[in-house]
Design an enzyme around this catalytic site. Structure first.
Site, mmCIF file in Angstrom:
data_model
loop_
_atom_site.group_PDB
_atom_site.id
_atom_site.type_symbol
_atom_site.label_atom_id
_atom_site.label_comp_id
_atom_site.label_asym_id
_atom_site.label_seq_id
_atom_site.Cartn_x
_atom_site.Cartn_y
_atom_site.Cartn_z
ATOM 1 N N ASP A 1 0.716 -1.033 0.216
ATOM 2 C CA ASP A 1 -0.054 -0.081 -0.144
ATOM 3 C C ASP A 1 1.032 1.291 -0.029
ATOM 4 O O ASP A 1 1.825 1.165 -0.064
ATOM 5 C CB ASP A 1 -0.830 0.008 1.263
ATOM 6 C CG ASP A 1 -2.264 0.582 0.861
ATOM 7 O OD1 ASP A 1 -2.537 1.313 -0.098
ATOM 8 O OD2 ASP A 1 -3.244 0.441 1.577
ATOM 9 N N ASP B 1 -10.553 2.747 -3.199
ATOM 10 C CA ASP B 1 -11.183 1.429 -2.885
ATOM 11 C C ASP B 1 -12.648 1.465 -3.488
ATOM 12 O O ASP B 1 -13.384 2.554 -3.559
ATOM 13 C CB ASP B 1 -11.310 1.664 -1.154
ATOM 14 C CG ASP B 1 -10.064 1.464 -0.657
ATOM 15 O OD1 ASP B 1 -8.947 1.488 -1.286
ATOM 16 O OD2 ASP B 1 -10.384 1.047 0.543
#
Ligand code: GAL
Length: 408
Positions: A154, A212
């Site tokens: 990430d 997301d």
């Protein structure tokens, strides 16, 4: 003359030996030749990850037939890290993972599955636990020793520029290449720095192209990334997908909350209708997207199970040619996509409208499918001869047809 011939022969021999040595020294990366398939803990479980959850998901992956349909990776997302020990080695949260990661990986492997893990290219992850910056080699080595097969990496708490992102991802990519275990490298910087241009060079096998995804059809008035928002933002990225290098439009929302049936933790995430989940899955397969589900496999409805294991759609996604589908025709609210396959082509006719819509499709006139072909309807599995098709699509629904070239 003789001397010249000898020298030339010698040079030739040296060149051949060098080329051979180079070939032997550069192992061919055969990881992720088709889009990775699996399960990830994020949207559904967030901080509730644990050893027992992962074991139960692994069991369910097998008992539901998901493993046999092709789903392999069980990926533990954020919140698993406990910290670093005195030798700077990461250790898992001792409450959530009391048996350690090696024992968990052994269990997952014993089920014929693979284990994925998560870290961040900064000091902290998005959830604020320990990240990998400055410890890339030692972390890659630790993951390899535990038996990890996949790393989602990430980008929270990291500088926004592309050069730093590339450098940080490449540092981890190089560390993974050296760690002695094949580990799929999933880059997650949400698409903001056009990772399709550089992620492969950093060692990535897939890269997130968006923020997301959420369990809702489109963002509407809400501040969420709905399925349609993500789908529309994939246009033009098809040229960057290839075996070993995939655009990743994020997790599948199939089977999360469901419209109206909602146990959604947040009223903004309205859920989808069954028809919308069908289109979501079909569109991700047309896009050659990684098929990473994140519903609770232990409590899956038969509708969800059948949809996620649809072998015709999975075959489209996993086709060895590795081409991403794209829109080739629009007509009012209808959108037509095509995906080249190793033995033909898949066509998806998609209704964007919230009302039923009639459609027609002529494979010769509309899509230049000139060869003789058998046509499989991906929903029903029925096979027919090539010819013009017509029908009515439900709101937000789609049909998918596979044109398989007939042997001459
Ligand atoms: C986000 C990422 C999500 C999830 C989350 C964990 O940055 O896009 O997929 O991994 O972090 O905190």
């Amino acid at each position: 003359m003789r001397l010249k011939t000898c020298v030339a022969t010698l040079i030739l021999l040296v060149c051949c030996a060098t080329a051979r040595a180079q070939r032997e020294a550069t192992p061919v990366d055969t990881l992720a030749l088709t889009p990775p398939m699996g399960w990830n803990s994020w949207n559904q479980f967030e901080w509730e990850v644990s050893d027992s959850l992962i074991r139960e998901i692994a069991d369910a992956m097998v008992s539901t037939g998901m493993r046999d349909a092709g789903y392999r990776y069980i990926i533990i997302d954020d919140y698993w890290v406990g910290g670093r020990d005195t030798r700077n080695r990461m250790f898992p949260d001792p409450v959530r993972f009391p048996h350690g990661m090696k024992a968990l990986a052994d269990y997952v492997h014993s089920k014929g599955l693979k284990l994925g893990i998560y870290s961040d290219a900064a000091e902290l992850t998005c959830a604020g636990v320990t990240g990998s910056l400055g410890f890339e080699e030692i972390d890659a080595q630790t993951f390899a020793e535990w038996g990890i097969d996949y790393l989602k990496y990430d980008y929270c708490h990291a500088p926004t520029d592309r050069t730093t992102a590339f450098t940080r991802y490449k540092t981890m990519g190089d560390a993974l290449k050296k760690c002695g275990r094949p580990i799929v490298f999933a880059i997650c910087e949400w698409g903001g720095r056009s990772p399709w241009l550089w992620a492969k060079a950093a060692g990535g096998h897939l890269w997130r192209t968006t923020y997301d995804s959420r369990d809702g059809w489109h963002s509407g008035d809400h501040n969420l990334t709905g399925i349609m928002d993500i789908f529309d933002s994939q246009e033009g990225l098809e040229r960057y997908a290839a075996p070993g290098a995939w655009n990743d439009p994020d997790l599948l929302m199939v089977g999360l909350y469901g419209k109206g049936k909602s146990s959604s933790p947040d009223s903004r995430f309205a859920g989808c209708t069954d028809e919308e989940y069908k289109s979501h899955f079909a569109l991700w397969c047309m896009l050659a997207a990684p098929l990473i589900v994140n519903n609770d496999l232990r409590n899956m409805s038969e509708f969800t199970r059948q949809l996620l294991t649809n072998r015709h759609l999975i075959a489209i996604d996993q086709d060895s040619l590795g081409r991403q589908g794209y829109t080739f025709m629009r007509s009012d609210s209808l959108q037509y996509l095509r995906k080249e396959l190793s033995n033909g082509v898949a066509i998806c006719v998609f209704n964007r409208a919230a009302t039923p819509q009639p459609f027609t499709f002529d494979p010769v006139k509309d899509a230049d499918i000139l060869y003789p072909a058998d046509v499989t309807n991906a929903w029903t599995g029925t096979v027919s001869r090539k010819g013009a098709l017509r029908g009515t699509l439900p709101p937000h629904g789609c049909e998918v047809y596979i044109y398989k070239r007939k042997a001459k």
